[in-house]
Design a protein around this motif. Sequence first.
Motif, PDB file in Angstrom:
ATOM      1  N   GLU A  49       0.810  -0.886  -0.060  1.00  0.00           N
ATOM      2  CA  GLU A  49       0.325   0.249   0.152  1.00  0.00           C
ATOM      3  C   GLU A  49       0.387   1.271  -0.224  1.00  0.00           C
ATOM      4  O   GLU A  49       1.879   1.531   0.268  1.00  0.00           O
ATOM      5  N   ARG A  50       0.252   1.816  -0.180  1.00  0.00           N
ATOM      6  CA  ARG A  50       1.166   3.452  -0.652  1.00  0.00           C
ATOM      7  C   ARG A  50       0.266   4.241   0.546  1.00  0.00           C
ATOM      8  O   ARG A  50      -0.735   4.551   0.823  1.00  0.00           O
ATOM      9  N   PRO A  51       1.526   4.898   1.151  1.00  0.00           N
ATOM     10  CA  PRO A  51       1.002   5.992   2.646  1.00  0.00           C
ATOM     11  C   PRO A  51      -0.223   7.514   2.375  1.00  0.00           C
ATOM     12  O   PRO A  51       0.211   8.164   0.886  1.00  0.00           O
ATOM     13  N   LEU A  52      -1.241   7.261   2.419  1.00  0.00           N
ATOM     14  CA  LEU A  52      -2.078   8.542   2.298  1.00  0.00           C
ATOM     15  C   LEU A  52      -2.411   8.849   3.798  1.00  0.00           C
ATOM     16  O   LEU A  52      -2.128   8.567   4.405  1.00  0.00           O
ATOM     17  N   SER A  53      -3.123  10.028   3.235  1.00  0.00           N
ATOM     18  CA  SER A  53      -2.806  10.962   4.061  1.00  0.00           C
ATOM     19  C   SER A  53      -4.165  11.436   5.014  1.00  0.00           C
ATOM     20  O   SER A  53      -4.646  11.058   6.198  1.00  0.00           O
ATOM     21  N   ASP A  54      -5.253  10.686   3.922  1.00  0.00           N
ATOM     22  CA  ASP A  54      -6.393  10.013   4.584  1.00  0.00           C
ATOM     23  C   ASP A  54      -8.108   8.482   5.008  1.00  0.00           C
ATOM     24  O   ASP A  54      -8.633   9.020   5.679  1.00  0.00           O
ATOM     25  N   PHE A  55      -6.200   8.047   4.785  1.00  0.00           N
ATOM     26  CA  PHE A  55      -6.751   6.616   5.367  1.00  0.00           C
ATOM     27  C   PHE A  55      -5.106   6.129   5.566  1.00  0.00           C
ATOM     28  O   PHE A  55      -4.007   6.049   5.453  1.00  0.00           O
ATOM     29  N   GLU A  56      -5.462   5.700   7.053  1.00  0.00           N
ATOM     30  CA  GLU A  56      -4.680   4.323   7.975  1.00  0.00           C
ATOM     31  C   GLU A  56      -4.527   3.420   6.550  1.00  0.00           C
ATOM     32  O   GLU A  56      -4.515   2.382   6.538  1.00  0.00           O
ATOM     33  N   PRO A  57      -2.650   2.728   7.220  1.00  0.00           N
ATOM     34  CA  PRO A  57      -2.961   1.916   6.148  1.00  0.00           C
ATOM     35  C   PRO A  57      -3.807   0.433   7.236  1.00  0.00           C
ATOM     36  O   PRO A  57      -4.296   0.746   8.505  1.00  0.00           O
ATOM     37  N   GLY A  58      -3.736  -0.187   6.105  1.00  0.00           N
ATOM     38  CA  GLY A  58      -4.195  -1.811   6.492  1.00  0.00           C
ATOM     39  C   GLY A  58      -5.482  -1.216   5.920  1.00  0.00           C
ATOM     40  O   GLY A  58      -7.125  -1.793   6.092  1.00  0.00           O
ATOM     41  N   LEU A  59      -5.693  -1.058   3.854  1.00  0.00           N
ATOM     42  CA  LEU A  59      -6.572  -1.111   2.814  1.00  0.00           C
ATOM     43  C   LEU A  59      -7.180  -2.392   2.423  1.00  0.00           C
ATOM     44  O   LEU A  59      -8.566  -2.159   3.117  1.00  0.00           O
ATOM     45  N   TYR A  60      -6.700  -3.017   2.928  1.00  0.00           N
ATOM     46  CA  TYR A  60      -7.308  -4.584   2.584  1.00  0.00           C
ATOM     47  C   TYR A  60      -8.263  -4.838   4.006  1.00  0.00           C
ATOM     48  O   TYR A  60      -9.358  -5.744   3.540  1.00  0.00           O
ATOM     49  N   ARG A  61      -8.201  -4.116   5.089  1.00  0.00           N
ATOM     50  CA  ARG A  61      -9.192  -4.578   6.131  1.00  0.00           C
ATOM     51  C   ARG A  61     -10.842  -4.028   4.924  1.00  0.00           C
ATOM     52  O   ARG A  61     -11.930  -4.523   5.989  1.00  0.00           O
ATOM     53  N   ARG A  62     -10.603  -2.949   5.000  1.00  0.00           N
ATOM     54  CA  ARG A  62     -11.578  -2.314   4.342  1.00  0.00           C
ATOM     55  C   ARG A  62     -12.580  -3.022   2.859  1.00  0.00           C
ATOM     56  O   ARG A  62     -13.724  -3.423   2.695  1.00  0.00           O
ATOM     57  N   GLU A  63     -11.561  -3.829   2.487  1.00  0.00           N
ATOM     58  CA  GLU A  63     -12.110  -4.908   1.098  1.00  0.00           C
ATOM     59  C   GLU A  63     -12.551  -5.930   1.884  1.00  0.00           C
ATOM     60  O   GLU A  63     -13.877  -5.733   1.213  1.00  0.00           O
ATOM     61  N   ARG A  64     -12.579  -6.571   2.698  1.00  0.00           N
ATOM     62  CA  ARG A  64     -12.945  -7.317   3.565  1.00  0.00           C
ATOM     63  C   ARG A  64     -14.160  -6.650   4.627  1.00  0.00           C
ATOM     64  O   ARG A  64     -15.461  -7.709   3.855  1.00  0.00           O
ATOM     65  N   ALA A  65     -14.246  -5.500   4.683  1.00  0.00           N
ATOM     66  CA  ALA A  65     -15.625  -5.052   4.862  1.00  0.00           C
ATOM     67  C   ALA A  65     -16.877  -5.004   4.341  1.00  0.00           C
ATOM     68  O   ALA A  65     -18.248  -4.837   4.050  1.00  0.00           O
ATOM     69  N   ALA A  66     -16.185  -4.508   2.556  1.00  0.00           N
ATOM     70  CA  ALA A  66     -17.279  -4.482   1.788  1.00  0.00           C
ATOM     71  C   ALA A  66     -17.906  -5.339   1.358  1.00  0.00           C
ATOM     72  O   ALA A  66     -18.802  -5.823   1.714  1.00  0.00           O
ATOM     73  N   TYR A  67     -17.026  -6.358   1.111  1.00  0.00           N
ATOM     74  CA  TYR A  67     -17.744  -7.707   1.213  1.00  0.00           C
ATOM     75  C   TYR A  67     -18.756  -8.162   2.584  1.00  0.00           C
ATOM     76  O   TYR A  67     -19.897  -8.781   1.991  1.00  0.00           O
ATOM     77  N   LEU A  68     -18.470  -7.992   3.335  1.00  0.00           N
ATOM     78  CA  LEU A  68     -19.601  -8.588   4.942  1.00  0.00           C
ATOM     79  C   LEU A  68     -20.508  -7.393   4.575  1.00  0.00           C
ATOM     80  O   LEU A  68     -21.964  -8.330   4.748  1.00  0.00           O
ATOM     81  N   LEU A  69     -20.428  -6.467   4.586  1.00  0.00           N
ATOM     82  CA  LEU A  69     -21.778  -5.159   4.364  1.00  0.00           C
ATOM     83  C   LEU A  69     -23.071  -6.209   3.033  1.00  0.00           C
ATOM     84  O   LEU A  69     -23.565  -5.781   2.680  1.00  0.00           O
ATOM     85  N   SER A  70     -22.109  -6.011   1.939  1.00  0.00           N
ATOM     86  CA  SER A  70     -22.952  -6.558   1.144  1.00  0.00           C
ATOM     87  C   SER A  70     -23.349  -8.049   1.343  1.00  0.00           C
ATOM     88  O   SER A  70     -24.260  -8.087   0.677  1.00  0.00           O
TER      89      SER A  70
END
Length: 233
Positions: A49-70
């Motif tokens: 992951e490239r560092p972002l100013s508006d998201f903490e590291p660990g974007l993979y968690r959001r990938e999983r969260a999107a699946y779980l929400l769907s």
Amino acid sequence: MPGRELTLLTEGRVELLARIPRSSNATFLVRVSSGDDSAHAVYKPEAGERPLSDFEPGLYRRERAAYLLSDYLQWGLVPPTVIRDDSPLGIGSLQWFVPCDYRDHYFTLYEESPETHDALFRIALFDFISNNTDRKSGHILRGHDGRVWGIDHGLCFSAGFKLRTVIWDFAGEPIPASLLQDISPLVERVPPGVAQLLDDAEAAALQRRAQRVLRDCVLPLDPTGMRYPWPLV
């Protein structure tokens, strides 16, 4: 819940095959295998992951969260996605690979395939609820079986409203009662699996967006005309 897919993703041996080009972060095509069964998946390690100013590291968690929400909504929009900490490059998300014709994307489907409009409408609603900041046209796939999927949800669920999407063609249209009914439980409770992957402010913001949907009963408009990702495809 897809049995074979989740079993392979969760338990299968992960083999790196190739890096997927033109991705903002390091993304890999992998093979997952268990016994005589195998399939392809998309692997997004935190280490890539490239560092972002508006998201903490660990974007993979959001990938999983999107699946779980769907999955919780029973909309089936996001391919099965798990988190693995034993993958070749360390912890990250593994998402079931969708075989498709990559010449198709949101713009072509909307213009040329009206039979996909119900699915595209649902994705537009999902993106509002999940606060997707990066819904490019190429993040919409139509599998070889005709099913429409949304992928690439690493930049979702921010507490601050940051919706950026190419799907504005349905803006202002009424939301069917059946979809409102699906969303209504979110007002009282964020699914535990989703909440565990977000912080408290993000979970609370998800509930506020669900409340707004139930209050307005239409897909939101963009009065600024600026809520688009770049590039568009």
